[in-house]
Design a protein around this motif. Sequence first.
Motif, mmCIF file in Angstrom:
data_model
loop_
_atom_site.group_PDB
_atom_site.id
_atom_site.type_symbol
_atom_site.label_atom_id
_atom_site.label_comp_id
_atom_site.label_asym_id
_atom_site.label_seq_id
_atom_site.Cartn_x
_atom_site.Cartn_y
_atom_site.Cartn_z
ATOM 1 N N VAL A 1 73.216 88.134 -16.411
ATOM 2 C CA VAL A 1 72.426 88.400 -17.616
ATOM 3 C C VAL A 1 71.178 87.518 -17.570
ATOM 4 O O VAL A 1 71.285 86.295 -17.351
ATOM 5 N N PHE A 2 70.016 88.133 -17.793
ATOM 6 C CA PHE A 2 68.751 87.416 -17.718
ATOM 7 C C PHE A 2 68.283 87.007 -19.121
ATOM 8 O O PHE A 2 68.566 87.678 -20.113
ATOM 9 N N SER A 3 67.556 85.916 -19.170
ATOM 10 C CA SER A 3 66.866 85.464 -20.373
ATOM 11 C C SER A 3 65.589 84.750 -19.934
ATOM 12 O O SER A 3 65.486 84.291 -18.795
ATOM 13 N N HIS A 4 64.619 84.667 -20.836
ATOM 14 C CA HIS A 4 63.334 84.058 -20.490
ATOM 15 C C HIS A 4 62.827 83.246 -21.667
ATOM 16 O O HIS A 4 63.254 83.419 -22.812
ATOM 17 N N GLN A 5 61.879 82.355 -21.371
ATOM 18 C CA GLN A 5 61.266 81.506 -22.385
ATOM 19 C C GLN A 5 59.866 81.127 -21.921
ATOM 20 O O GLN A 5 59.673 80.689 -20.783
ATOM 21 N N PHE A 6 58.887 81.331 -22.813
ATOM 22 C CA PHE A 6 57.507 80.938 -22.541
ATOM 23 C C PHE A 6 57.263 79.555 -23.134
ATOM 24 O O PHE A 6 57.641 79.272 -24.275
ATOM 25 N N MET A 7 56.613 78.699 -22.356
ATOM 26 C CA MET A 7 56.326 77.336 -22.780
ATOM 27 C C MET A 7 54.885 76.995 -22.409
ATOM 28 O O MET A 7 54.279 77.625 -21.536
ATOM 29 N N LEU A 8 54.352 75.979 -23.099
ATOM 30 C CA LEU A 8 53.027 75.475 -22.795
ATOM 31 C C LEU A 8 53.122 74.316 -21.815
ATOM 32 O O LEU A 8 54.130 73.610 -21.778
ATOM 33 N N PRO A 9 52.096 74.099 -21.012
ATOM 34 C CA PRO A 9 52.108 72.953 -20.105
ATOM 35 C C PRO A 9 52.175 71.635 -20.859
ATOM 36 O O PRO A 9 51.831 71.551 -22.046
ATOM 37 N N PHE A 10 52.595 70.599 -20.174
ATOM 38 C CA PHE A 10 52.736 69.271 -20.769
ATOM 39 C C PHE A 10 51.370 68.729 -21.177
ATOM 40 O O PHE A 10 50.414 68.771 -20.392
ATOM 41 N N ARG A 11 51.256 68.243 -22.430
ATOM 42 C CA ARG A 11 50.044 67.631 -22.978
ATOM 43 C C ARG A 11 48.880 68.617 -23.086
ATOM 44 O O ARG A 11 47.717 68.233 -23.125
ATOM 45 N N HIS A 12 49.166 69.926 -23.125
ATOM 46 C CA HIS A 12 48.119 70.944 -23.152
ATOM 47 C C HIS A 12 48.487 71.964 -24.225
ATOM 48 O O HIS A 12 49.565 72.552 -24.180
ATOM 49 N N ASP A 13 47.598 72.186 -25.197
ATOM 50 C CA ASP A 13 47.933 73.037 -26.338
ATOM 51 C C ASP A 13 46.744 73.928 -26.692
ATOM 52 O O ASP A 13 45.826 73.506 -27.394
#
Length: 260
Positions: free
Chosen positions: A35-47
Amino acid sequence: MLFVSLGYFPDSNESTSQRIHVQKSLQIKGKTAVVFSHQFMLPFRHDPLLLSRIKPVPGSDQLASLPLNETSILVISAKNCSEEPLLLQSKSIEVDDGVERPCTLEHGGMDILHPAHLVPGEEFKKVFTVIPKVESSCLHLESVSLRWRRNSEMEDLSTSAATQEWVLTKHQLPDVKAELPPLVLNLEFPPYAVLGDPLMYSVKIRNQTRLLQEVKFSLGDAQGFVLSGSHRDTVFVLPKSEHELSYKLVPFASGPHQLP
């Protein structure tokens, strides 16, 4: 369902004896192995500042928003939901070479050097980087390909790979929304500090629009630091330029602390 039909003769004389038929059916219960799952995240110290996240439109589709021409982190997990241990050979995103794509999607680290063992209930995660190139309200991403097979403790990996085929499972990534962030914030500070020695803590605000942007900011104090700099002010950032807020911090307590 598995259906088996067996016909036999009760004695060796087939010409005089009557054939007897036996039929048996067995219910087979199938389970999804991976079973697949995904998550989008921002780079470290970058917004990157996205307006759709600050003021979402009521009733609109809840697509994940990614900043245009900025790097986003995509973490894809594959969970073993079966009762058997699995062996993973590769996990990649297959794209057609030579075709111009609206986004760049690459793996953020090394590929699987050796087949990875995945026990029941365990997750295997891999990090990819996504850079949208075209502003779109519905950006189509690629699909993830995972090659796996059952892992038996009694088999030899050097000989079983040639006799047992790998199973290819594909997972289509969902569509996302790519938009241009008007402001991009970058935090710069060292990973550690020495007790009593000052360190510099800076916030860089990049204006990506063609208009003058007025930015009101406030800085909250943090326990464990003495800082110098403006706590509350209003600054103007010129179009296509960057403004930097600098602070000098002096730590007076050891251990992990949250920055201002």
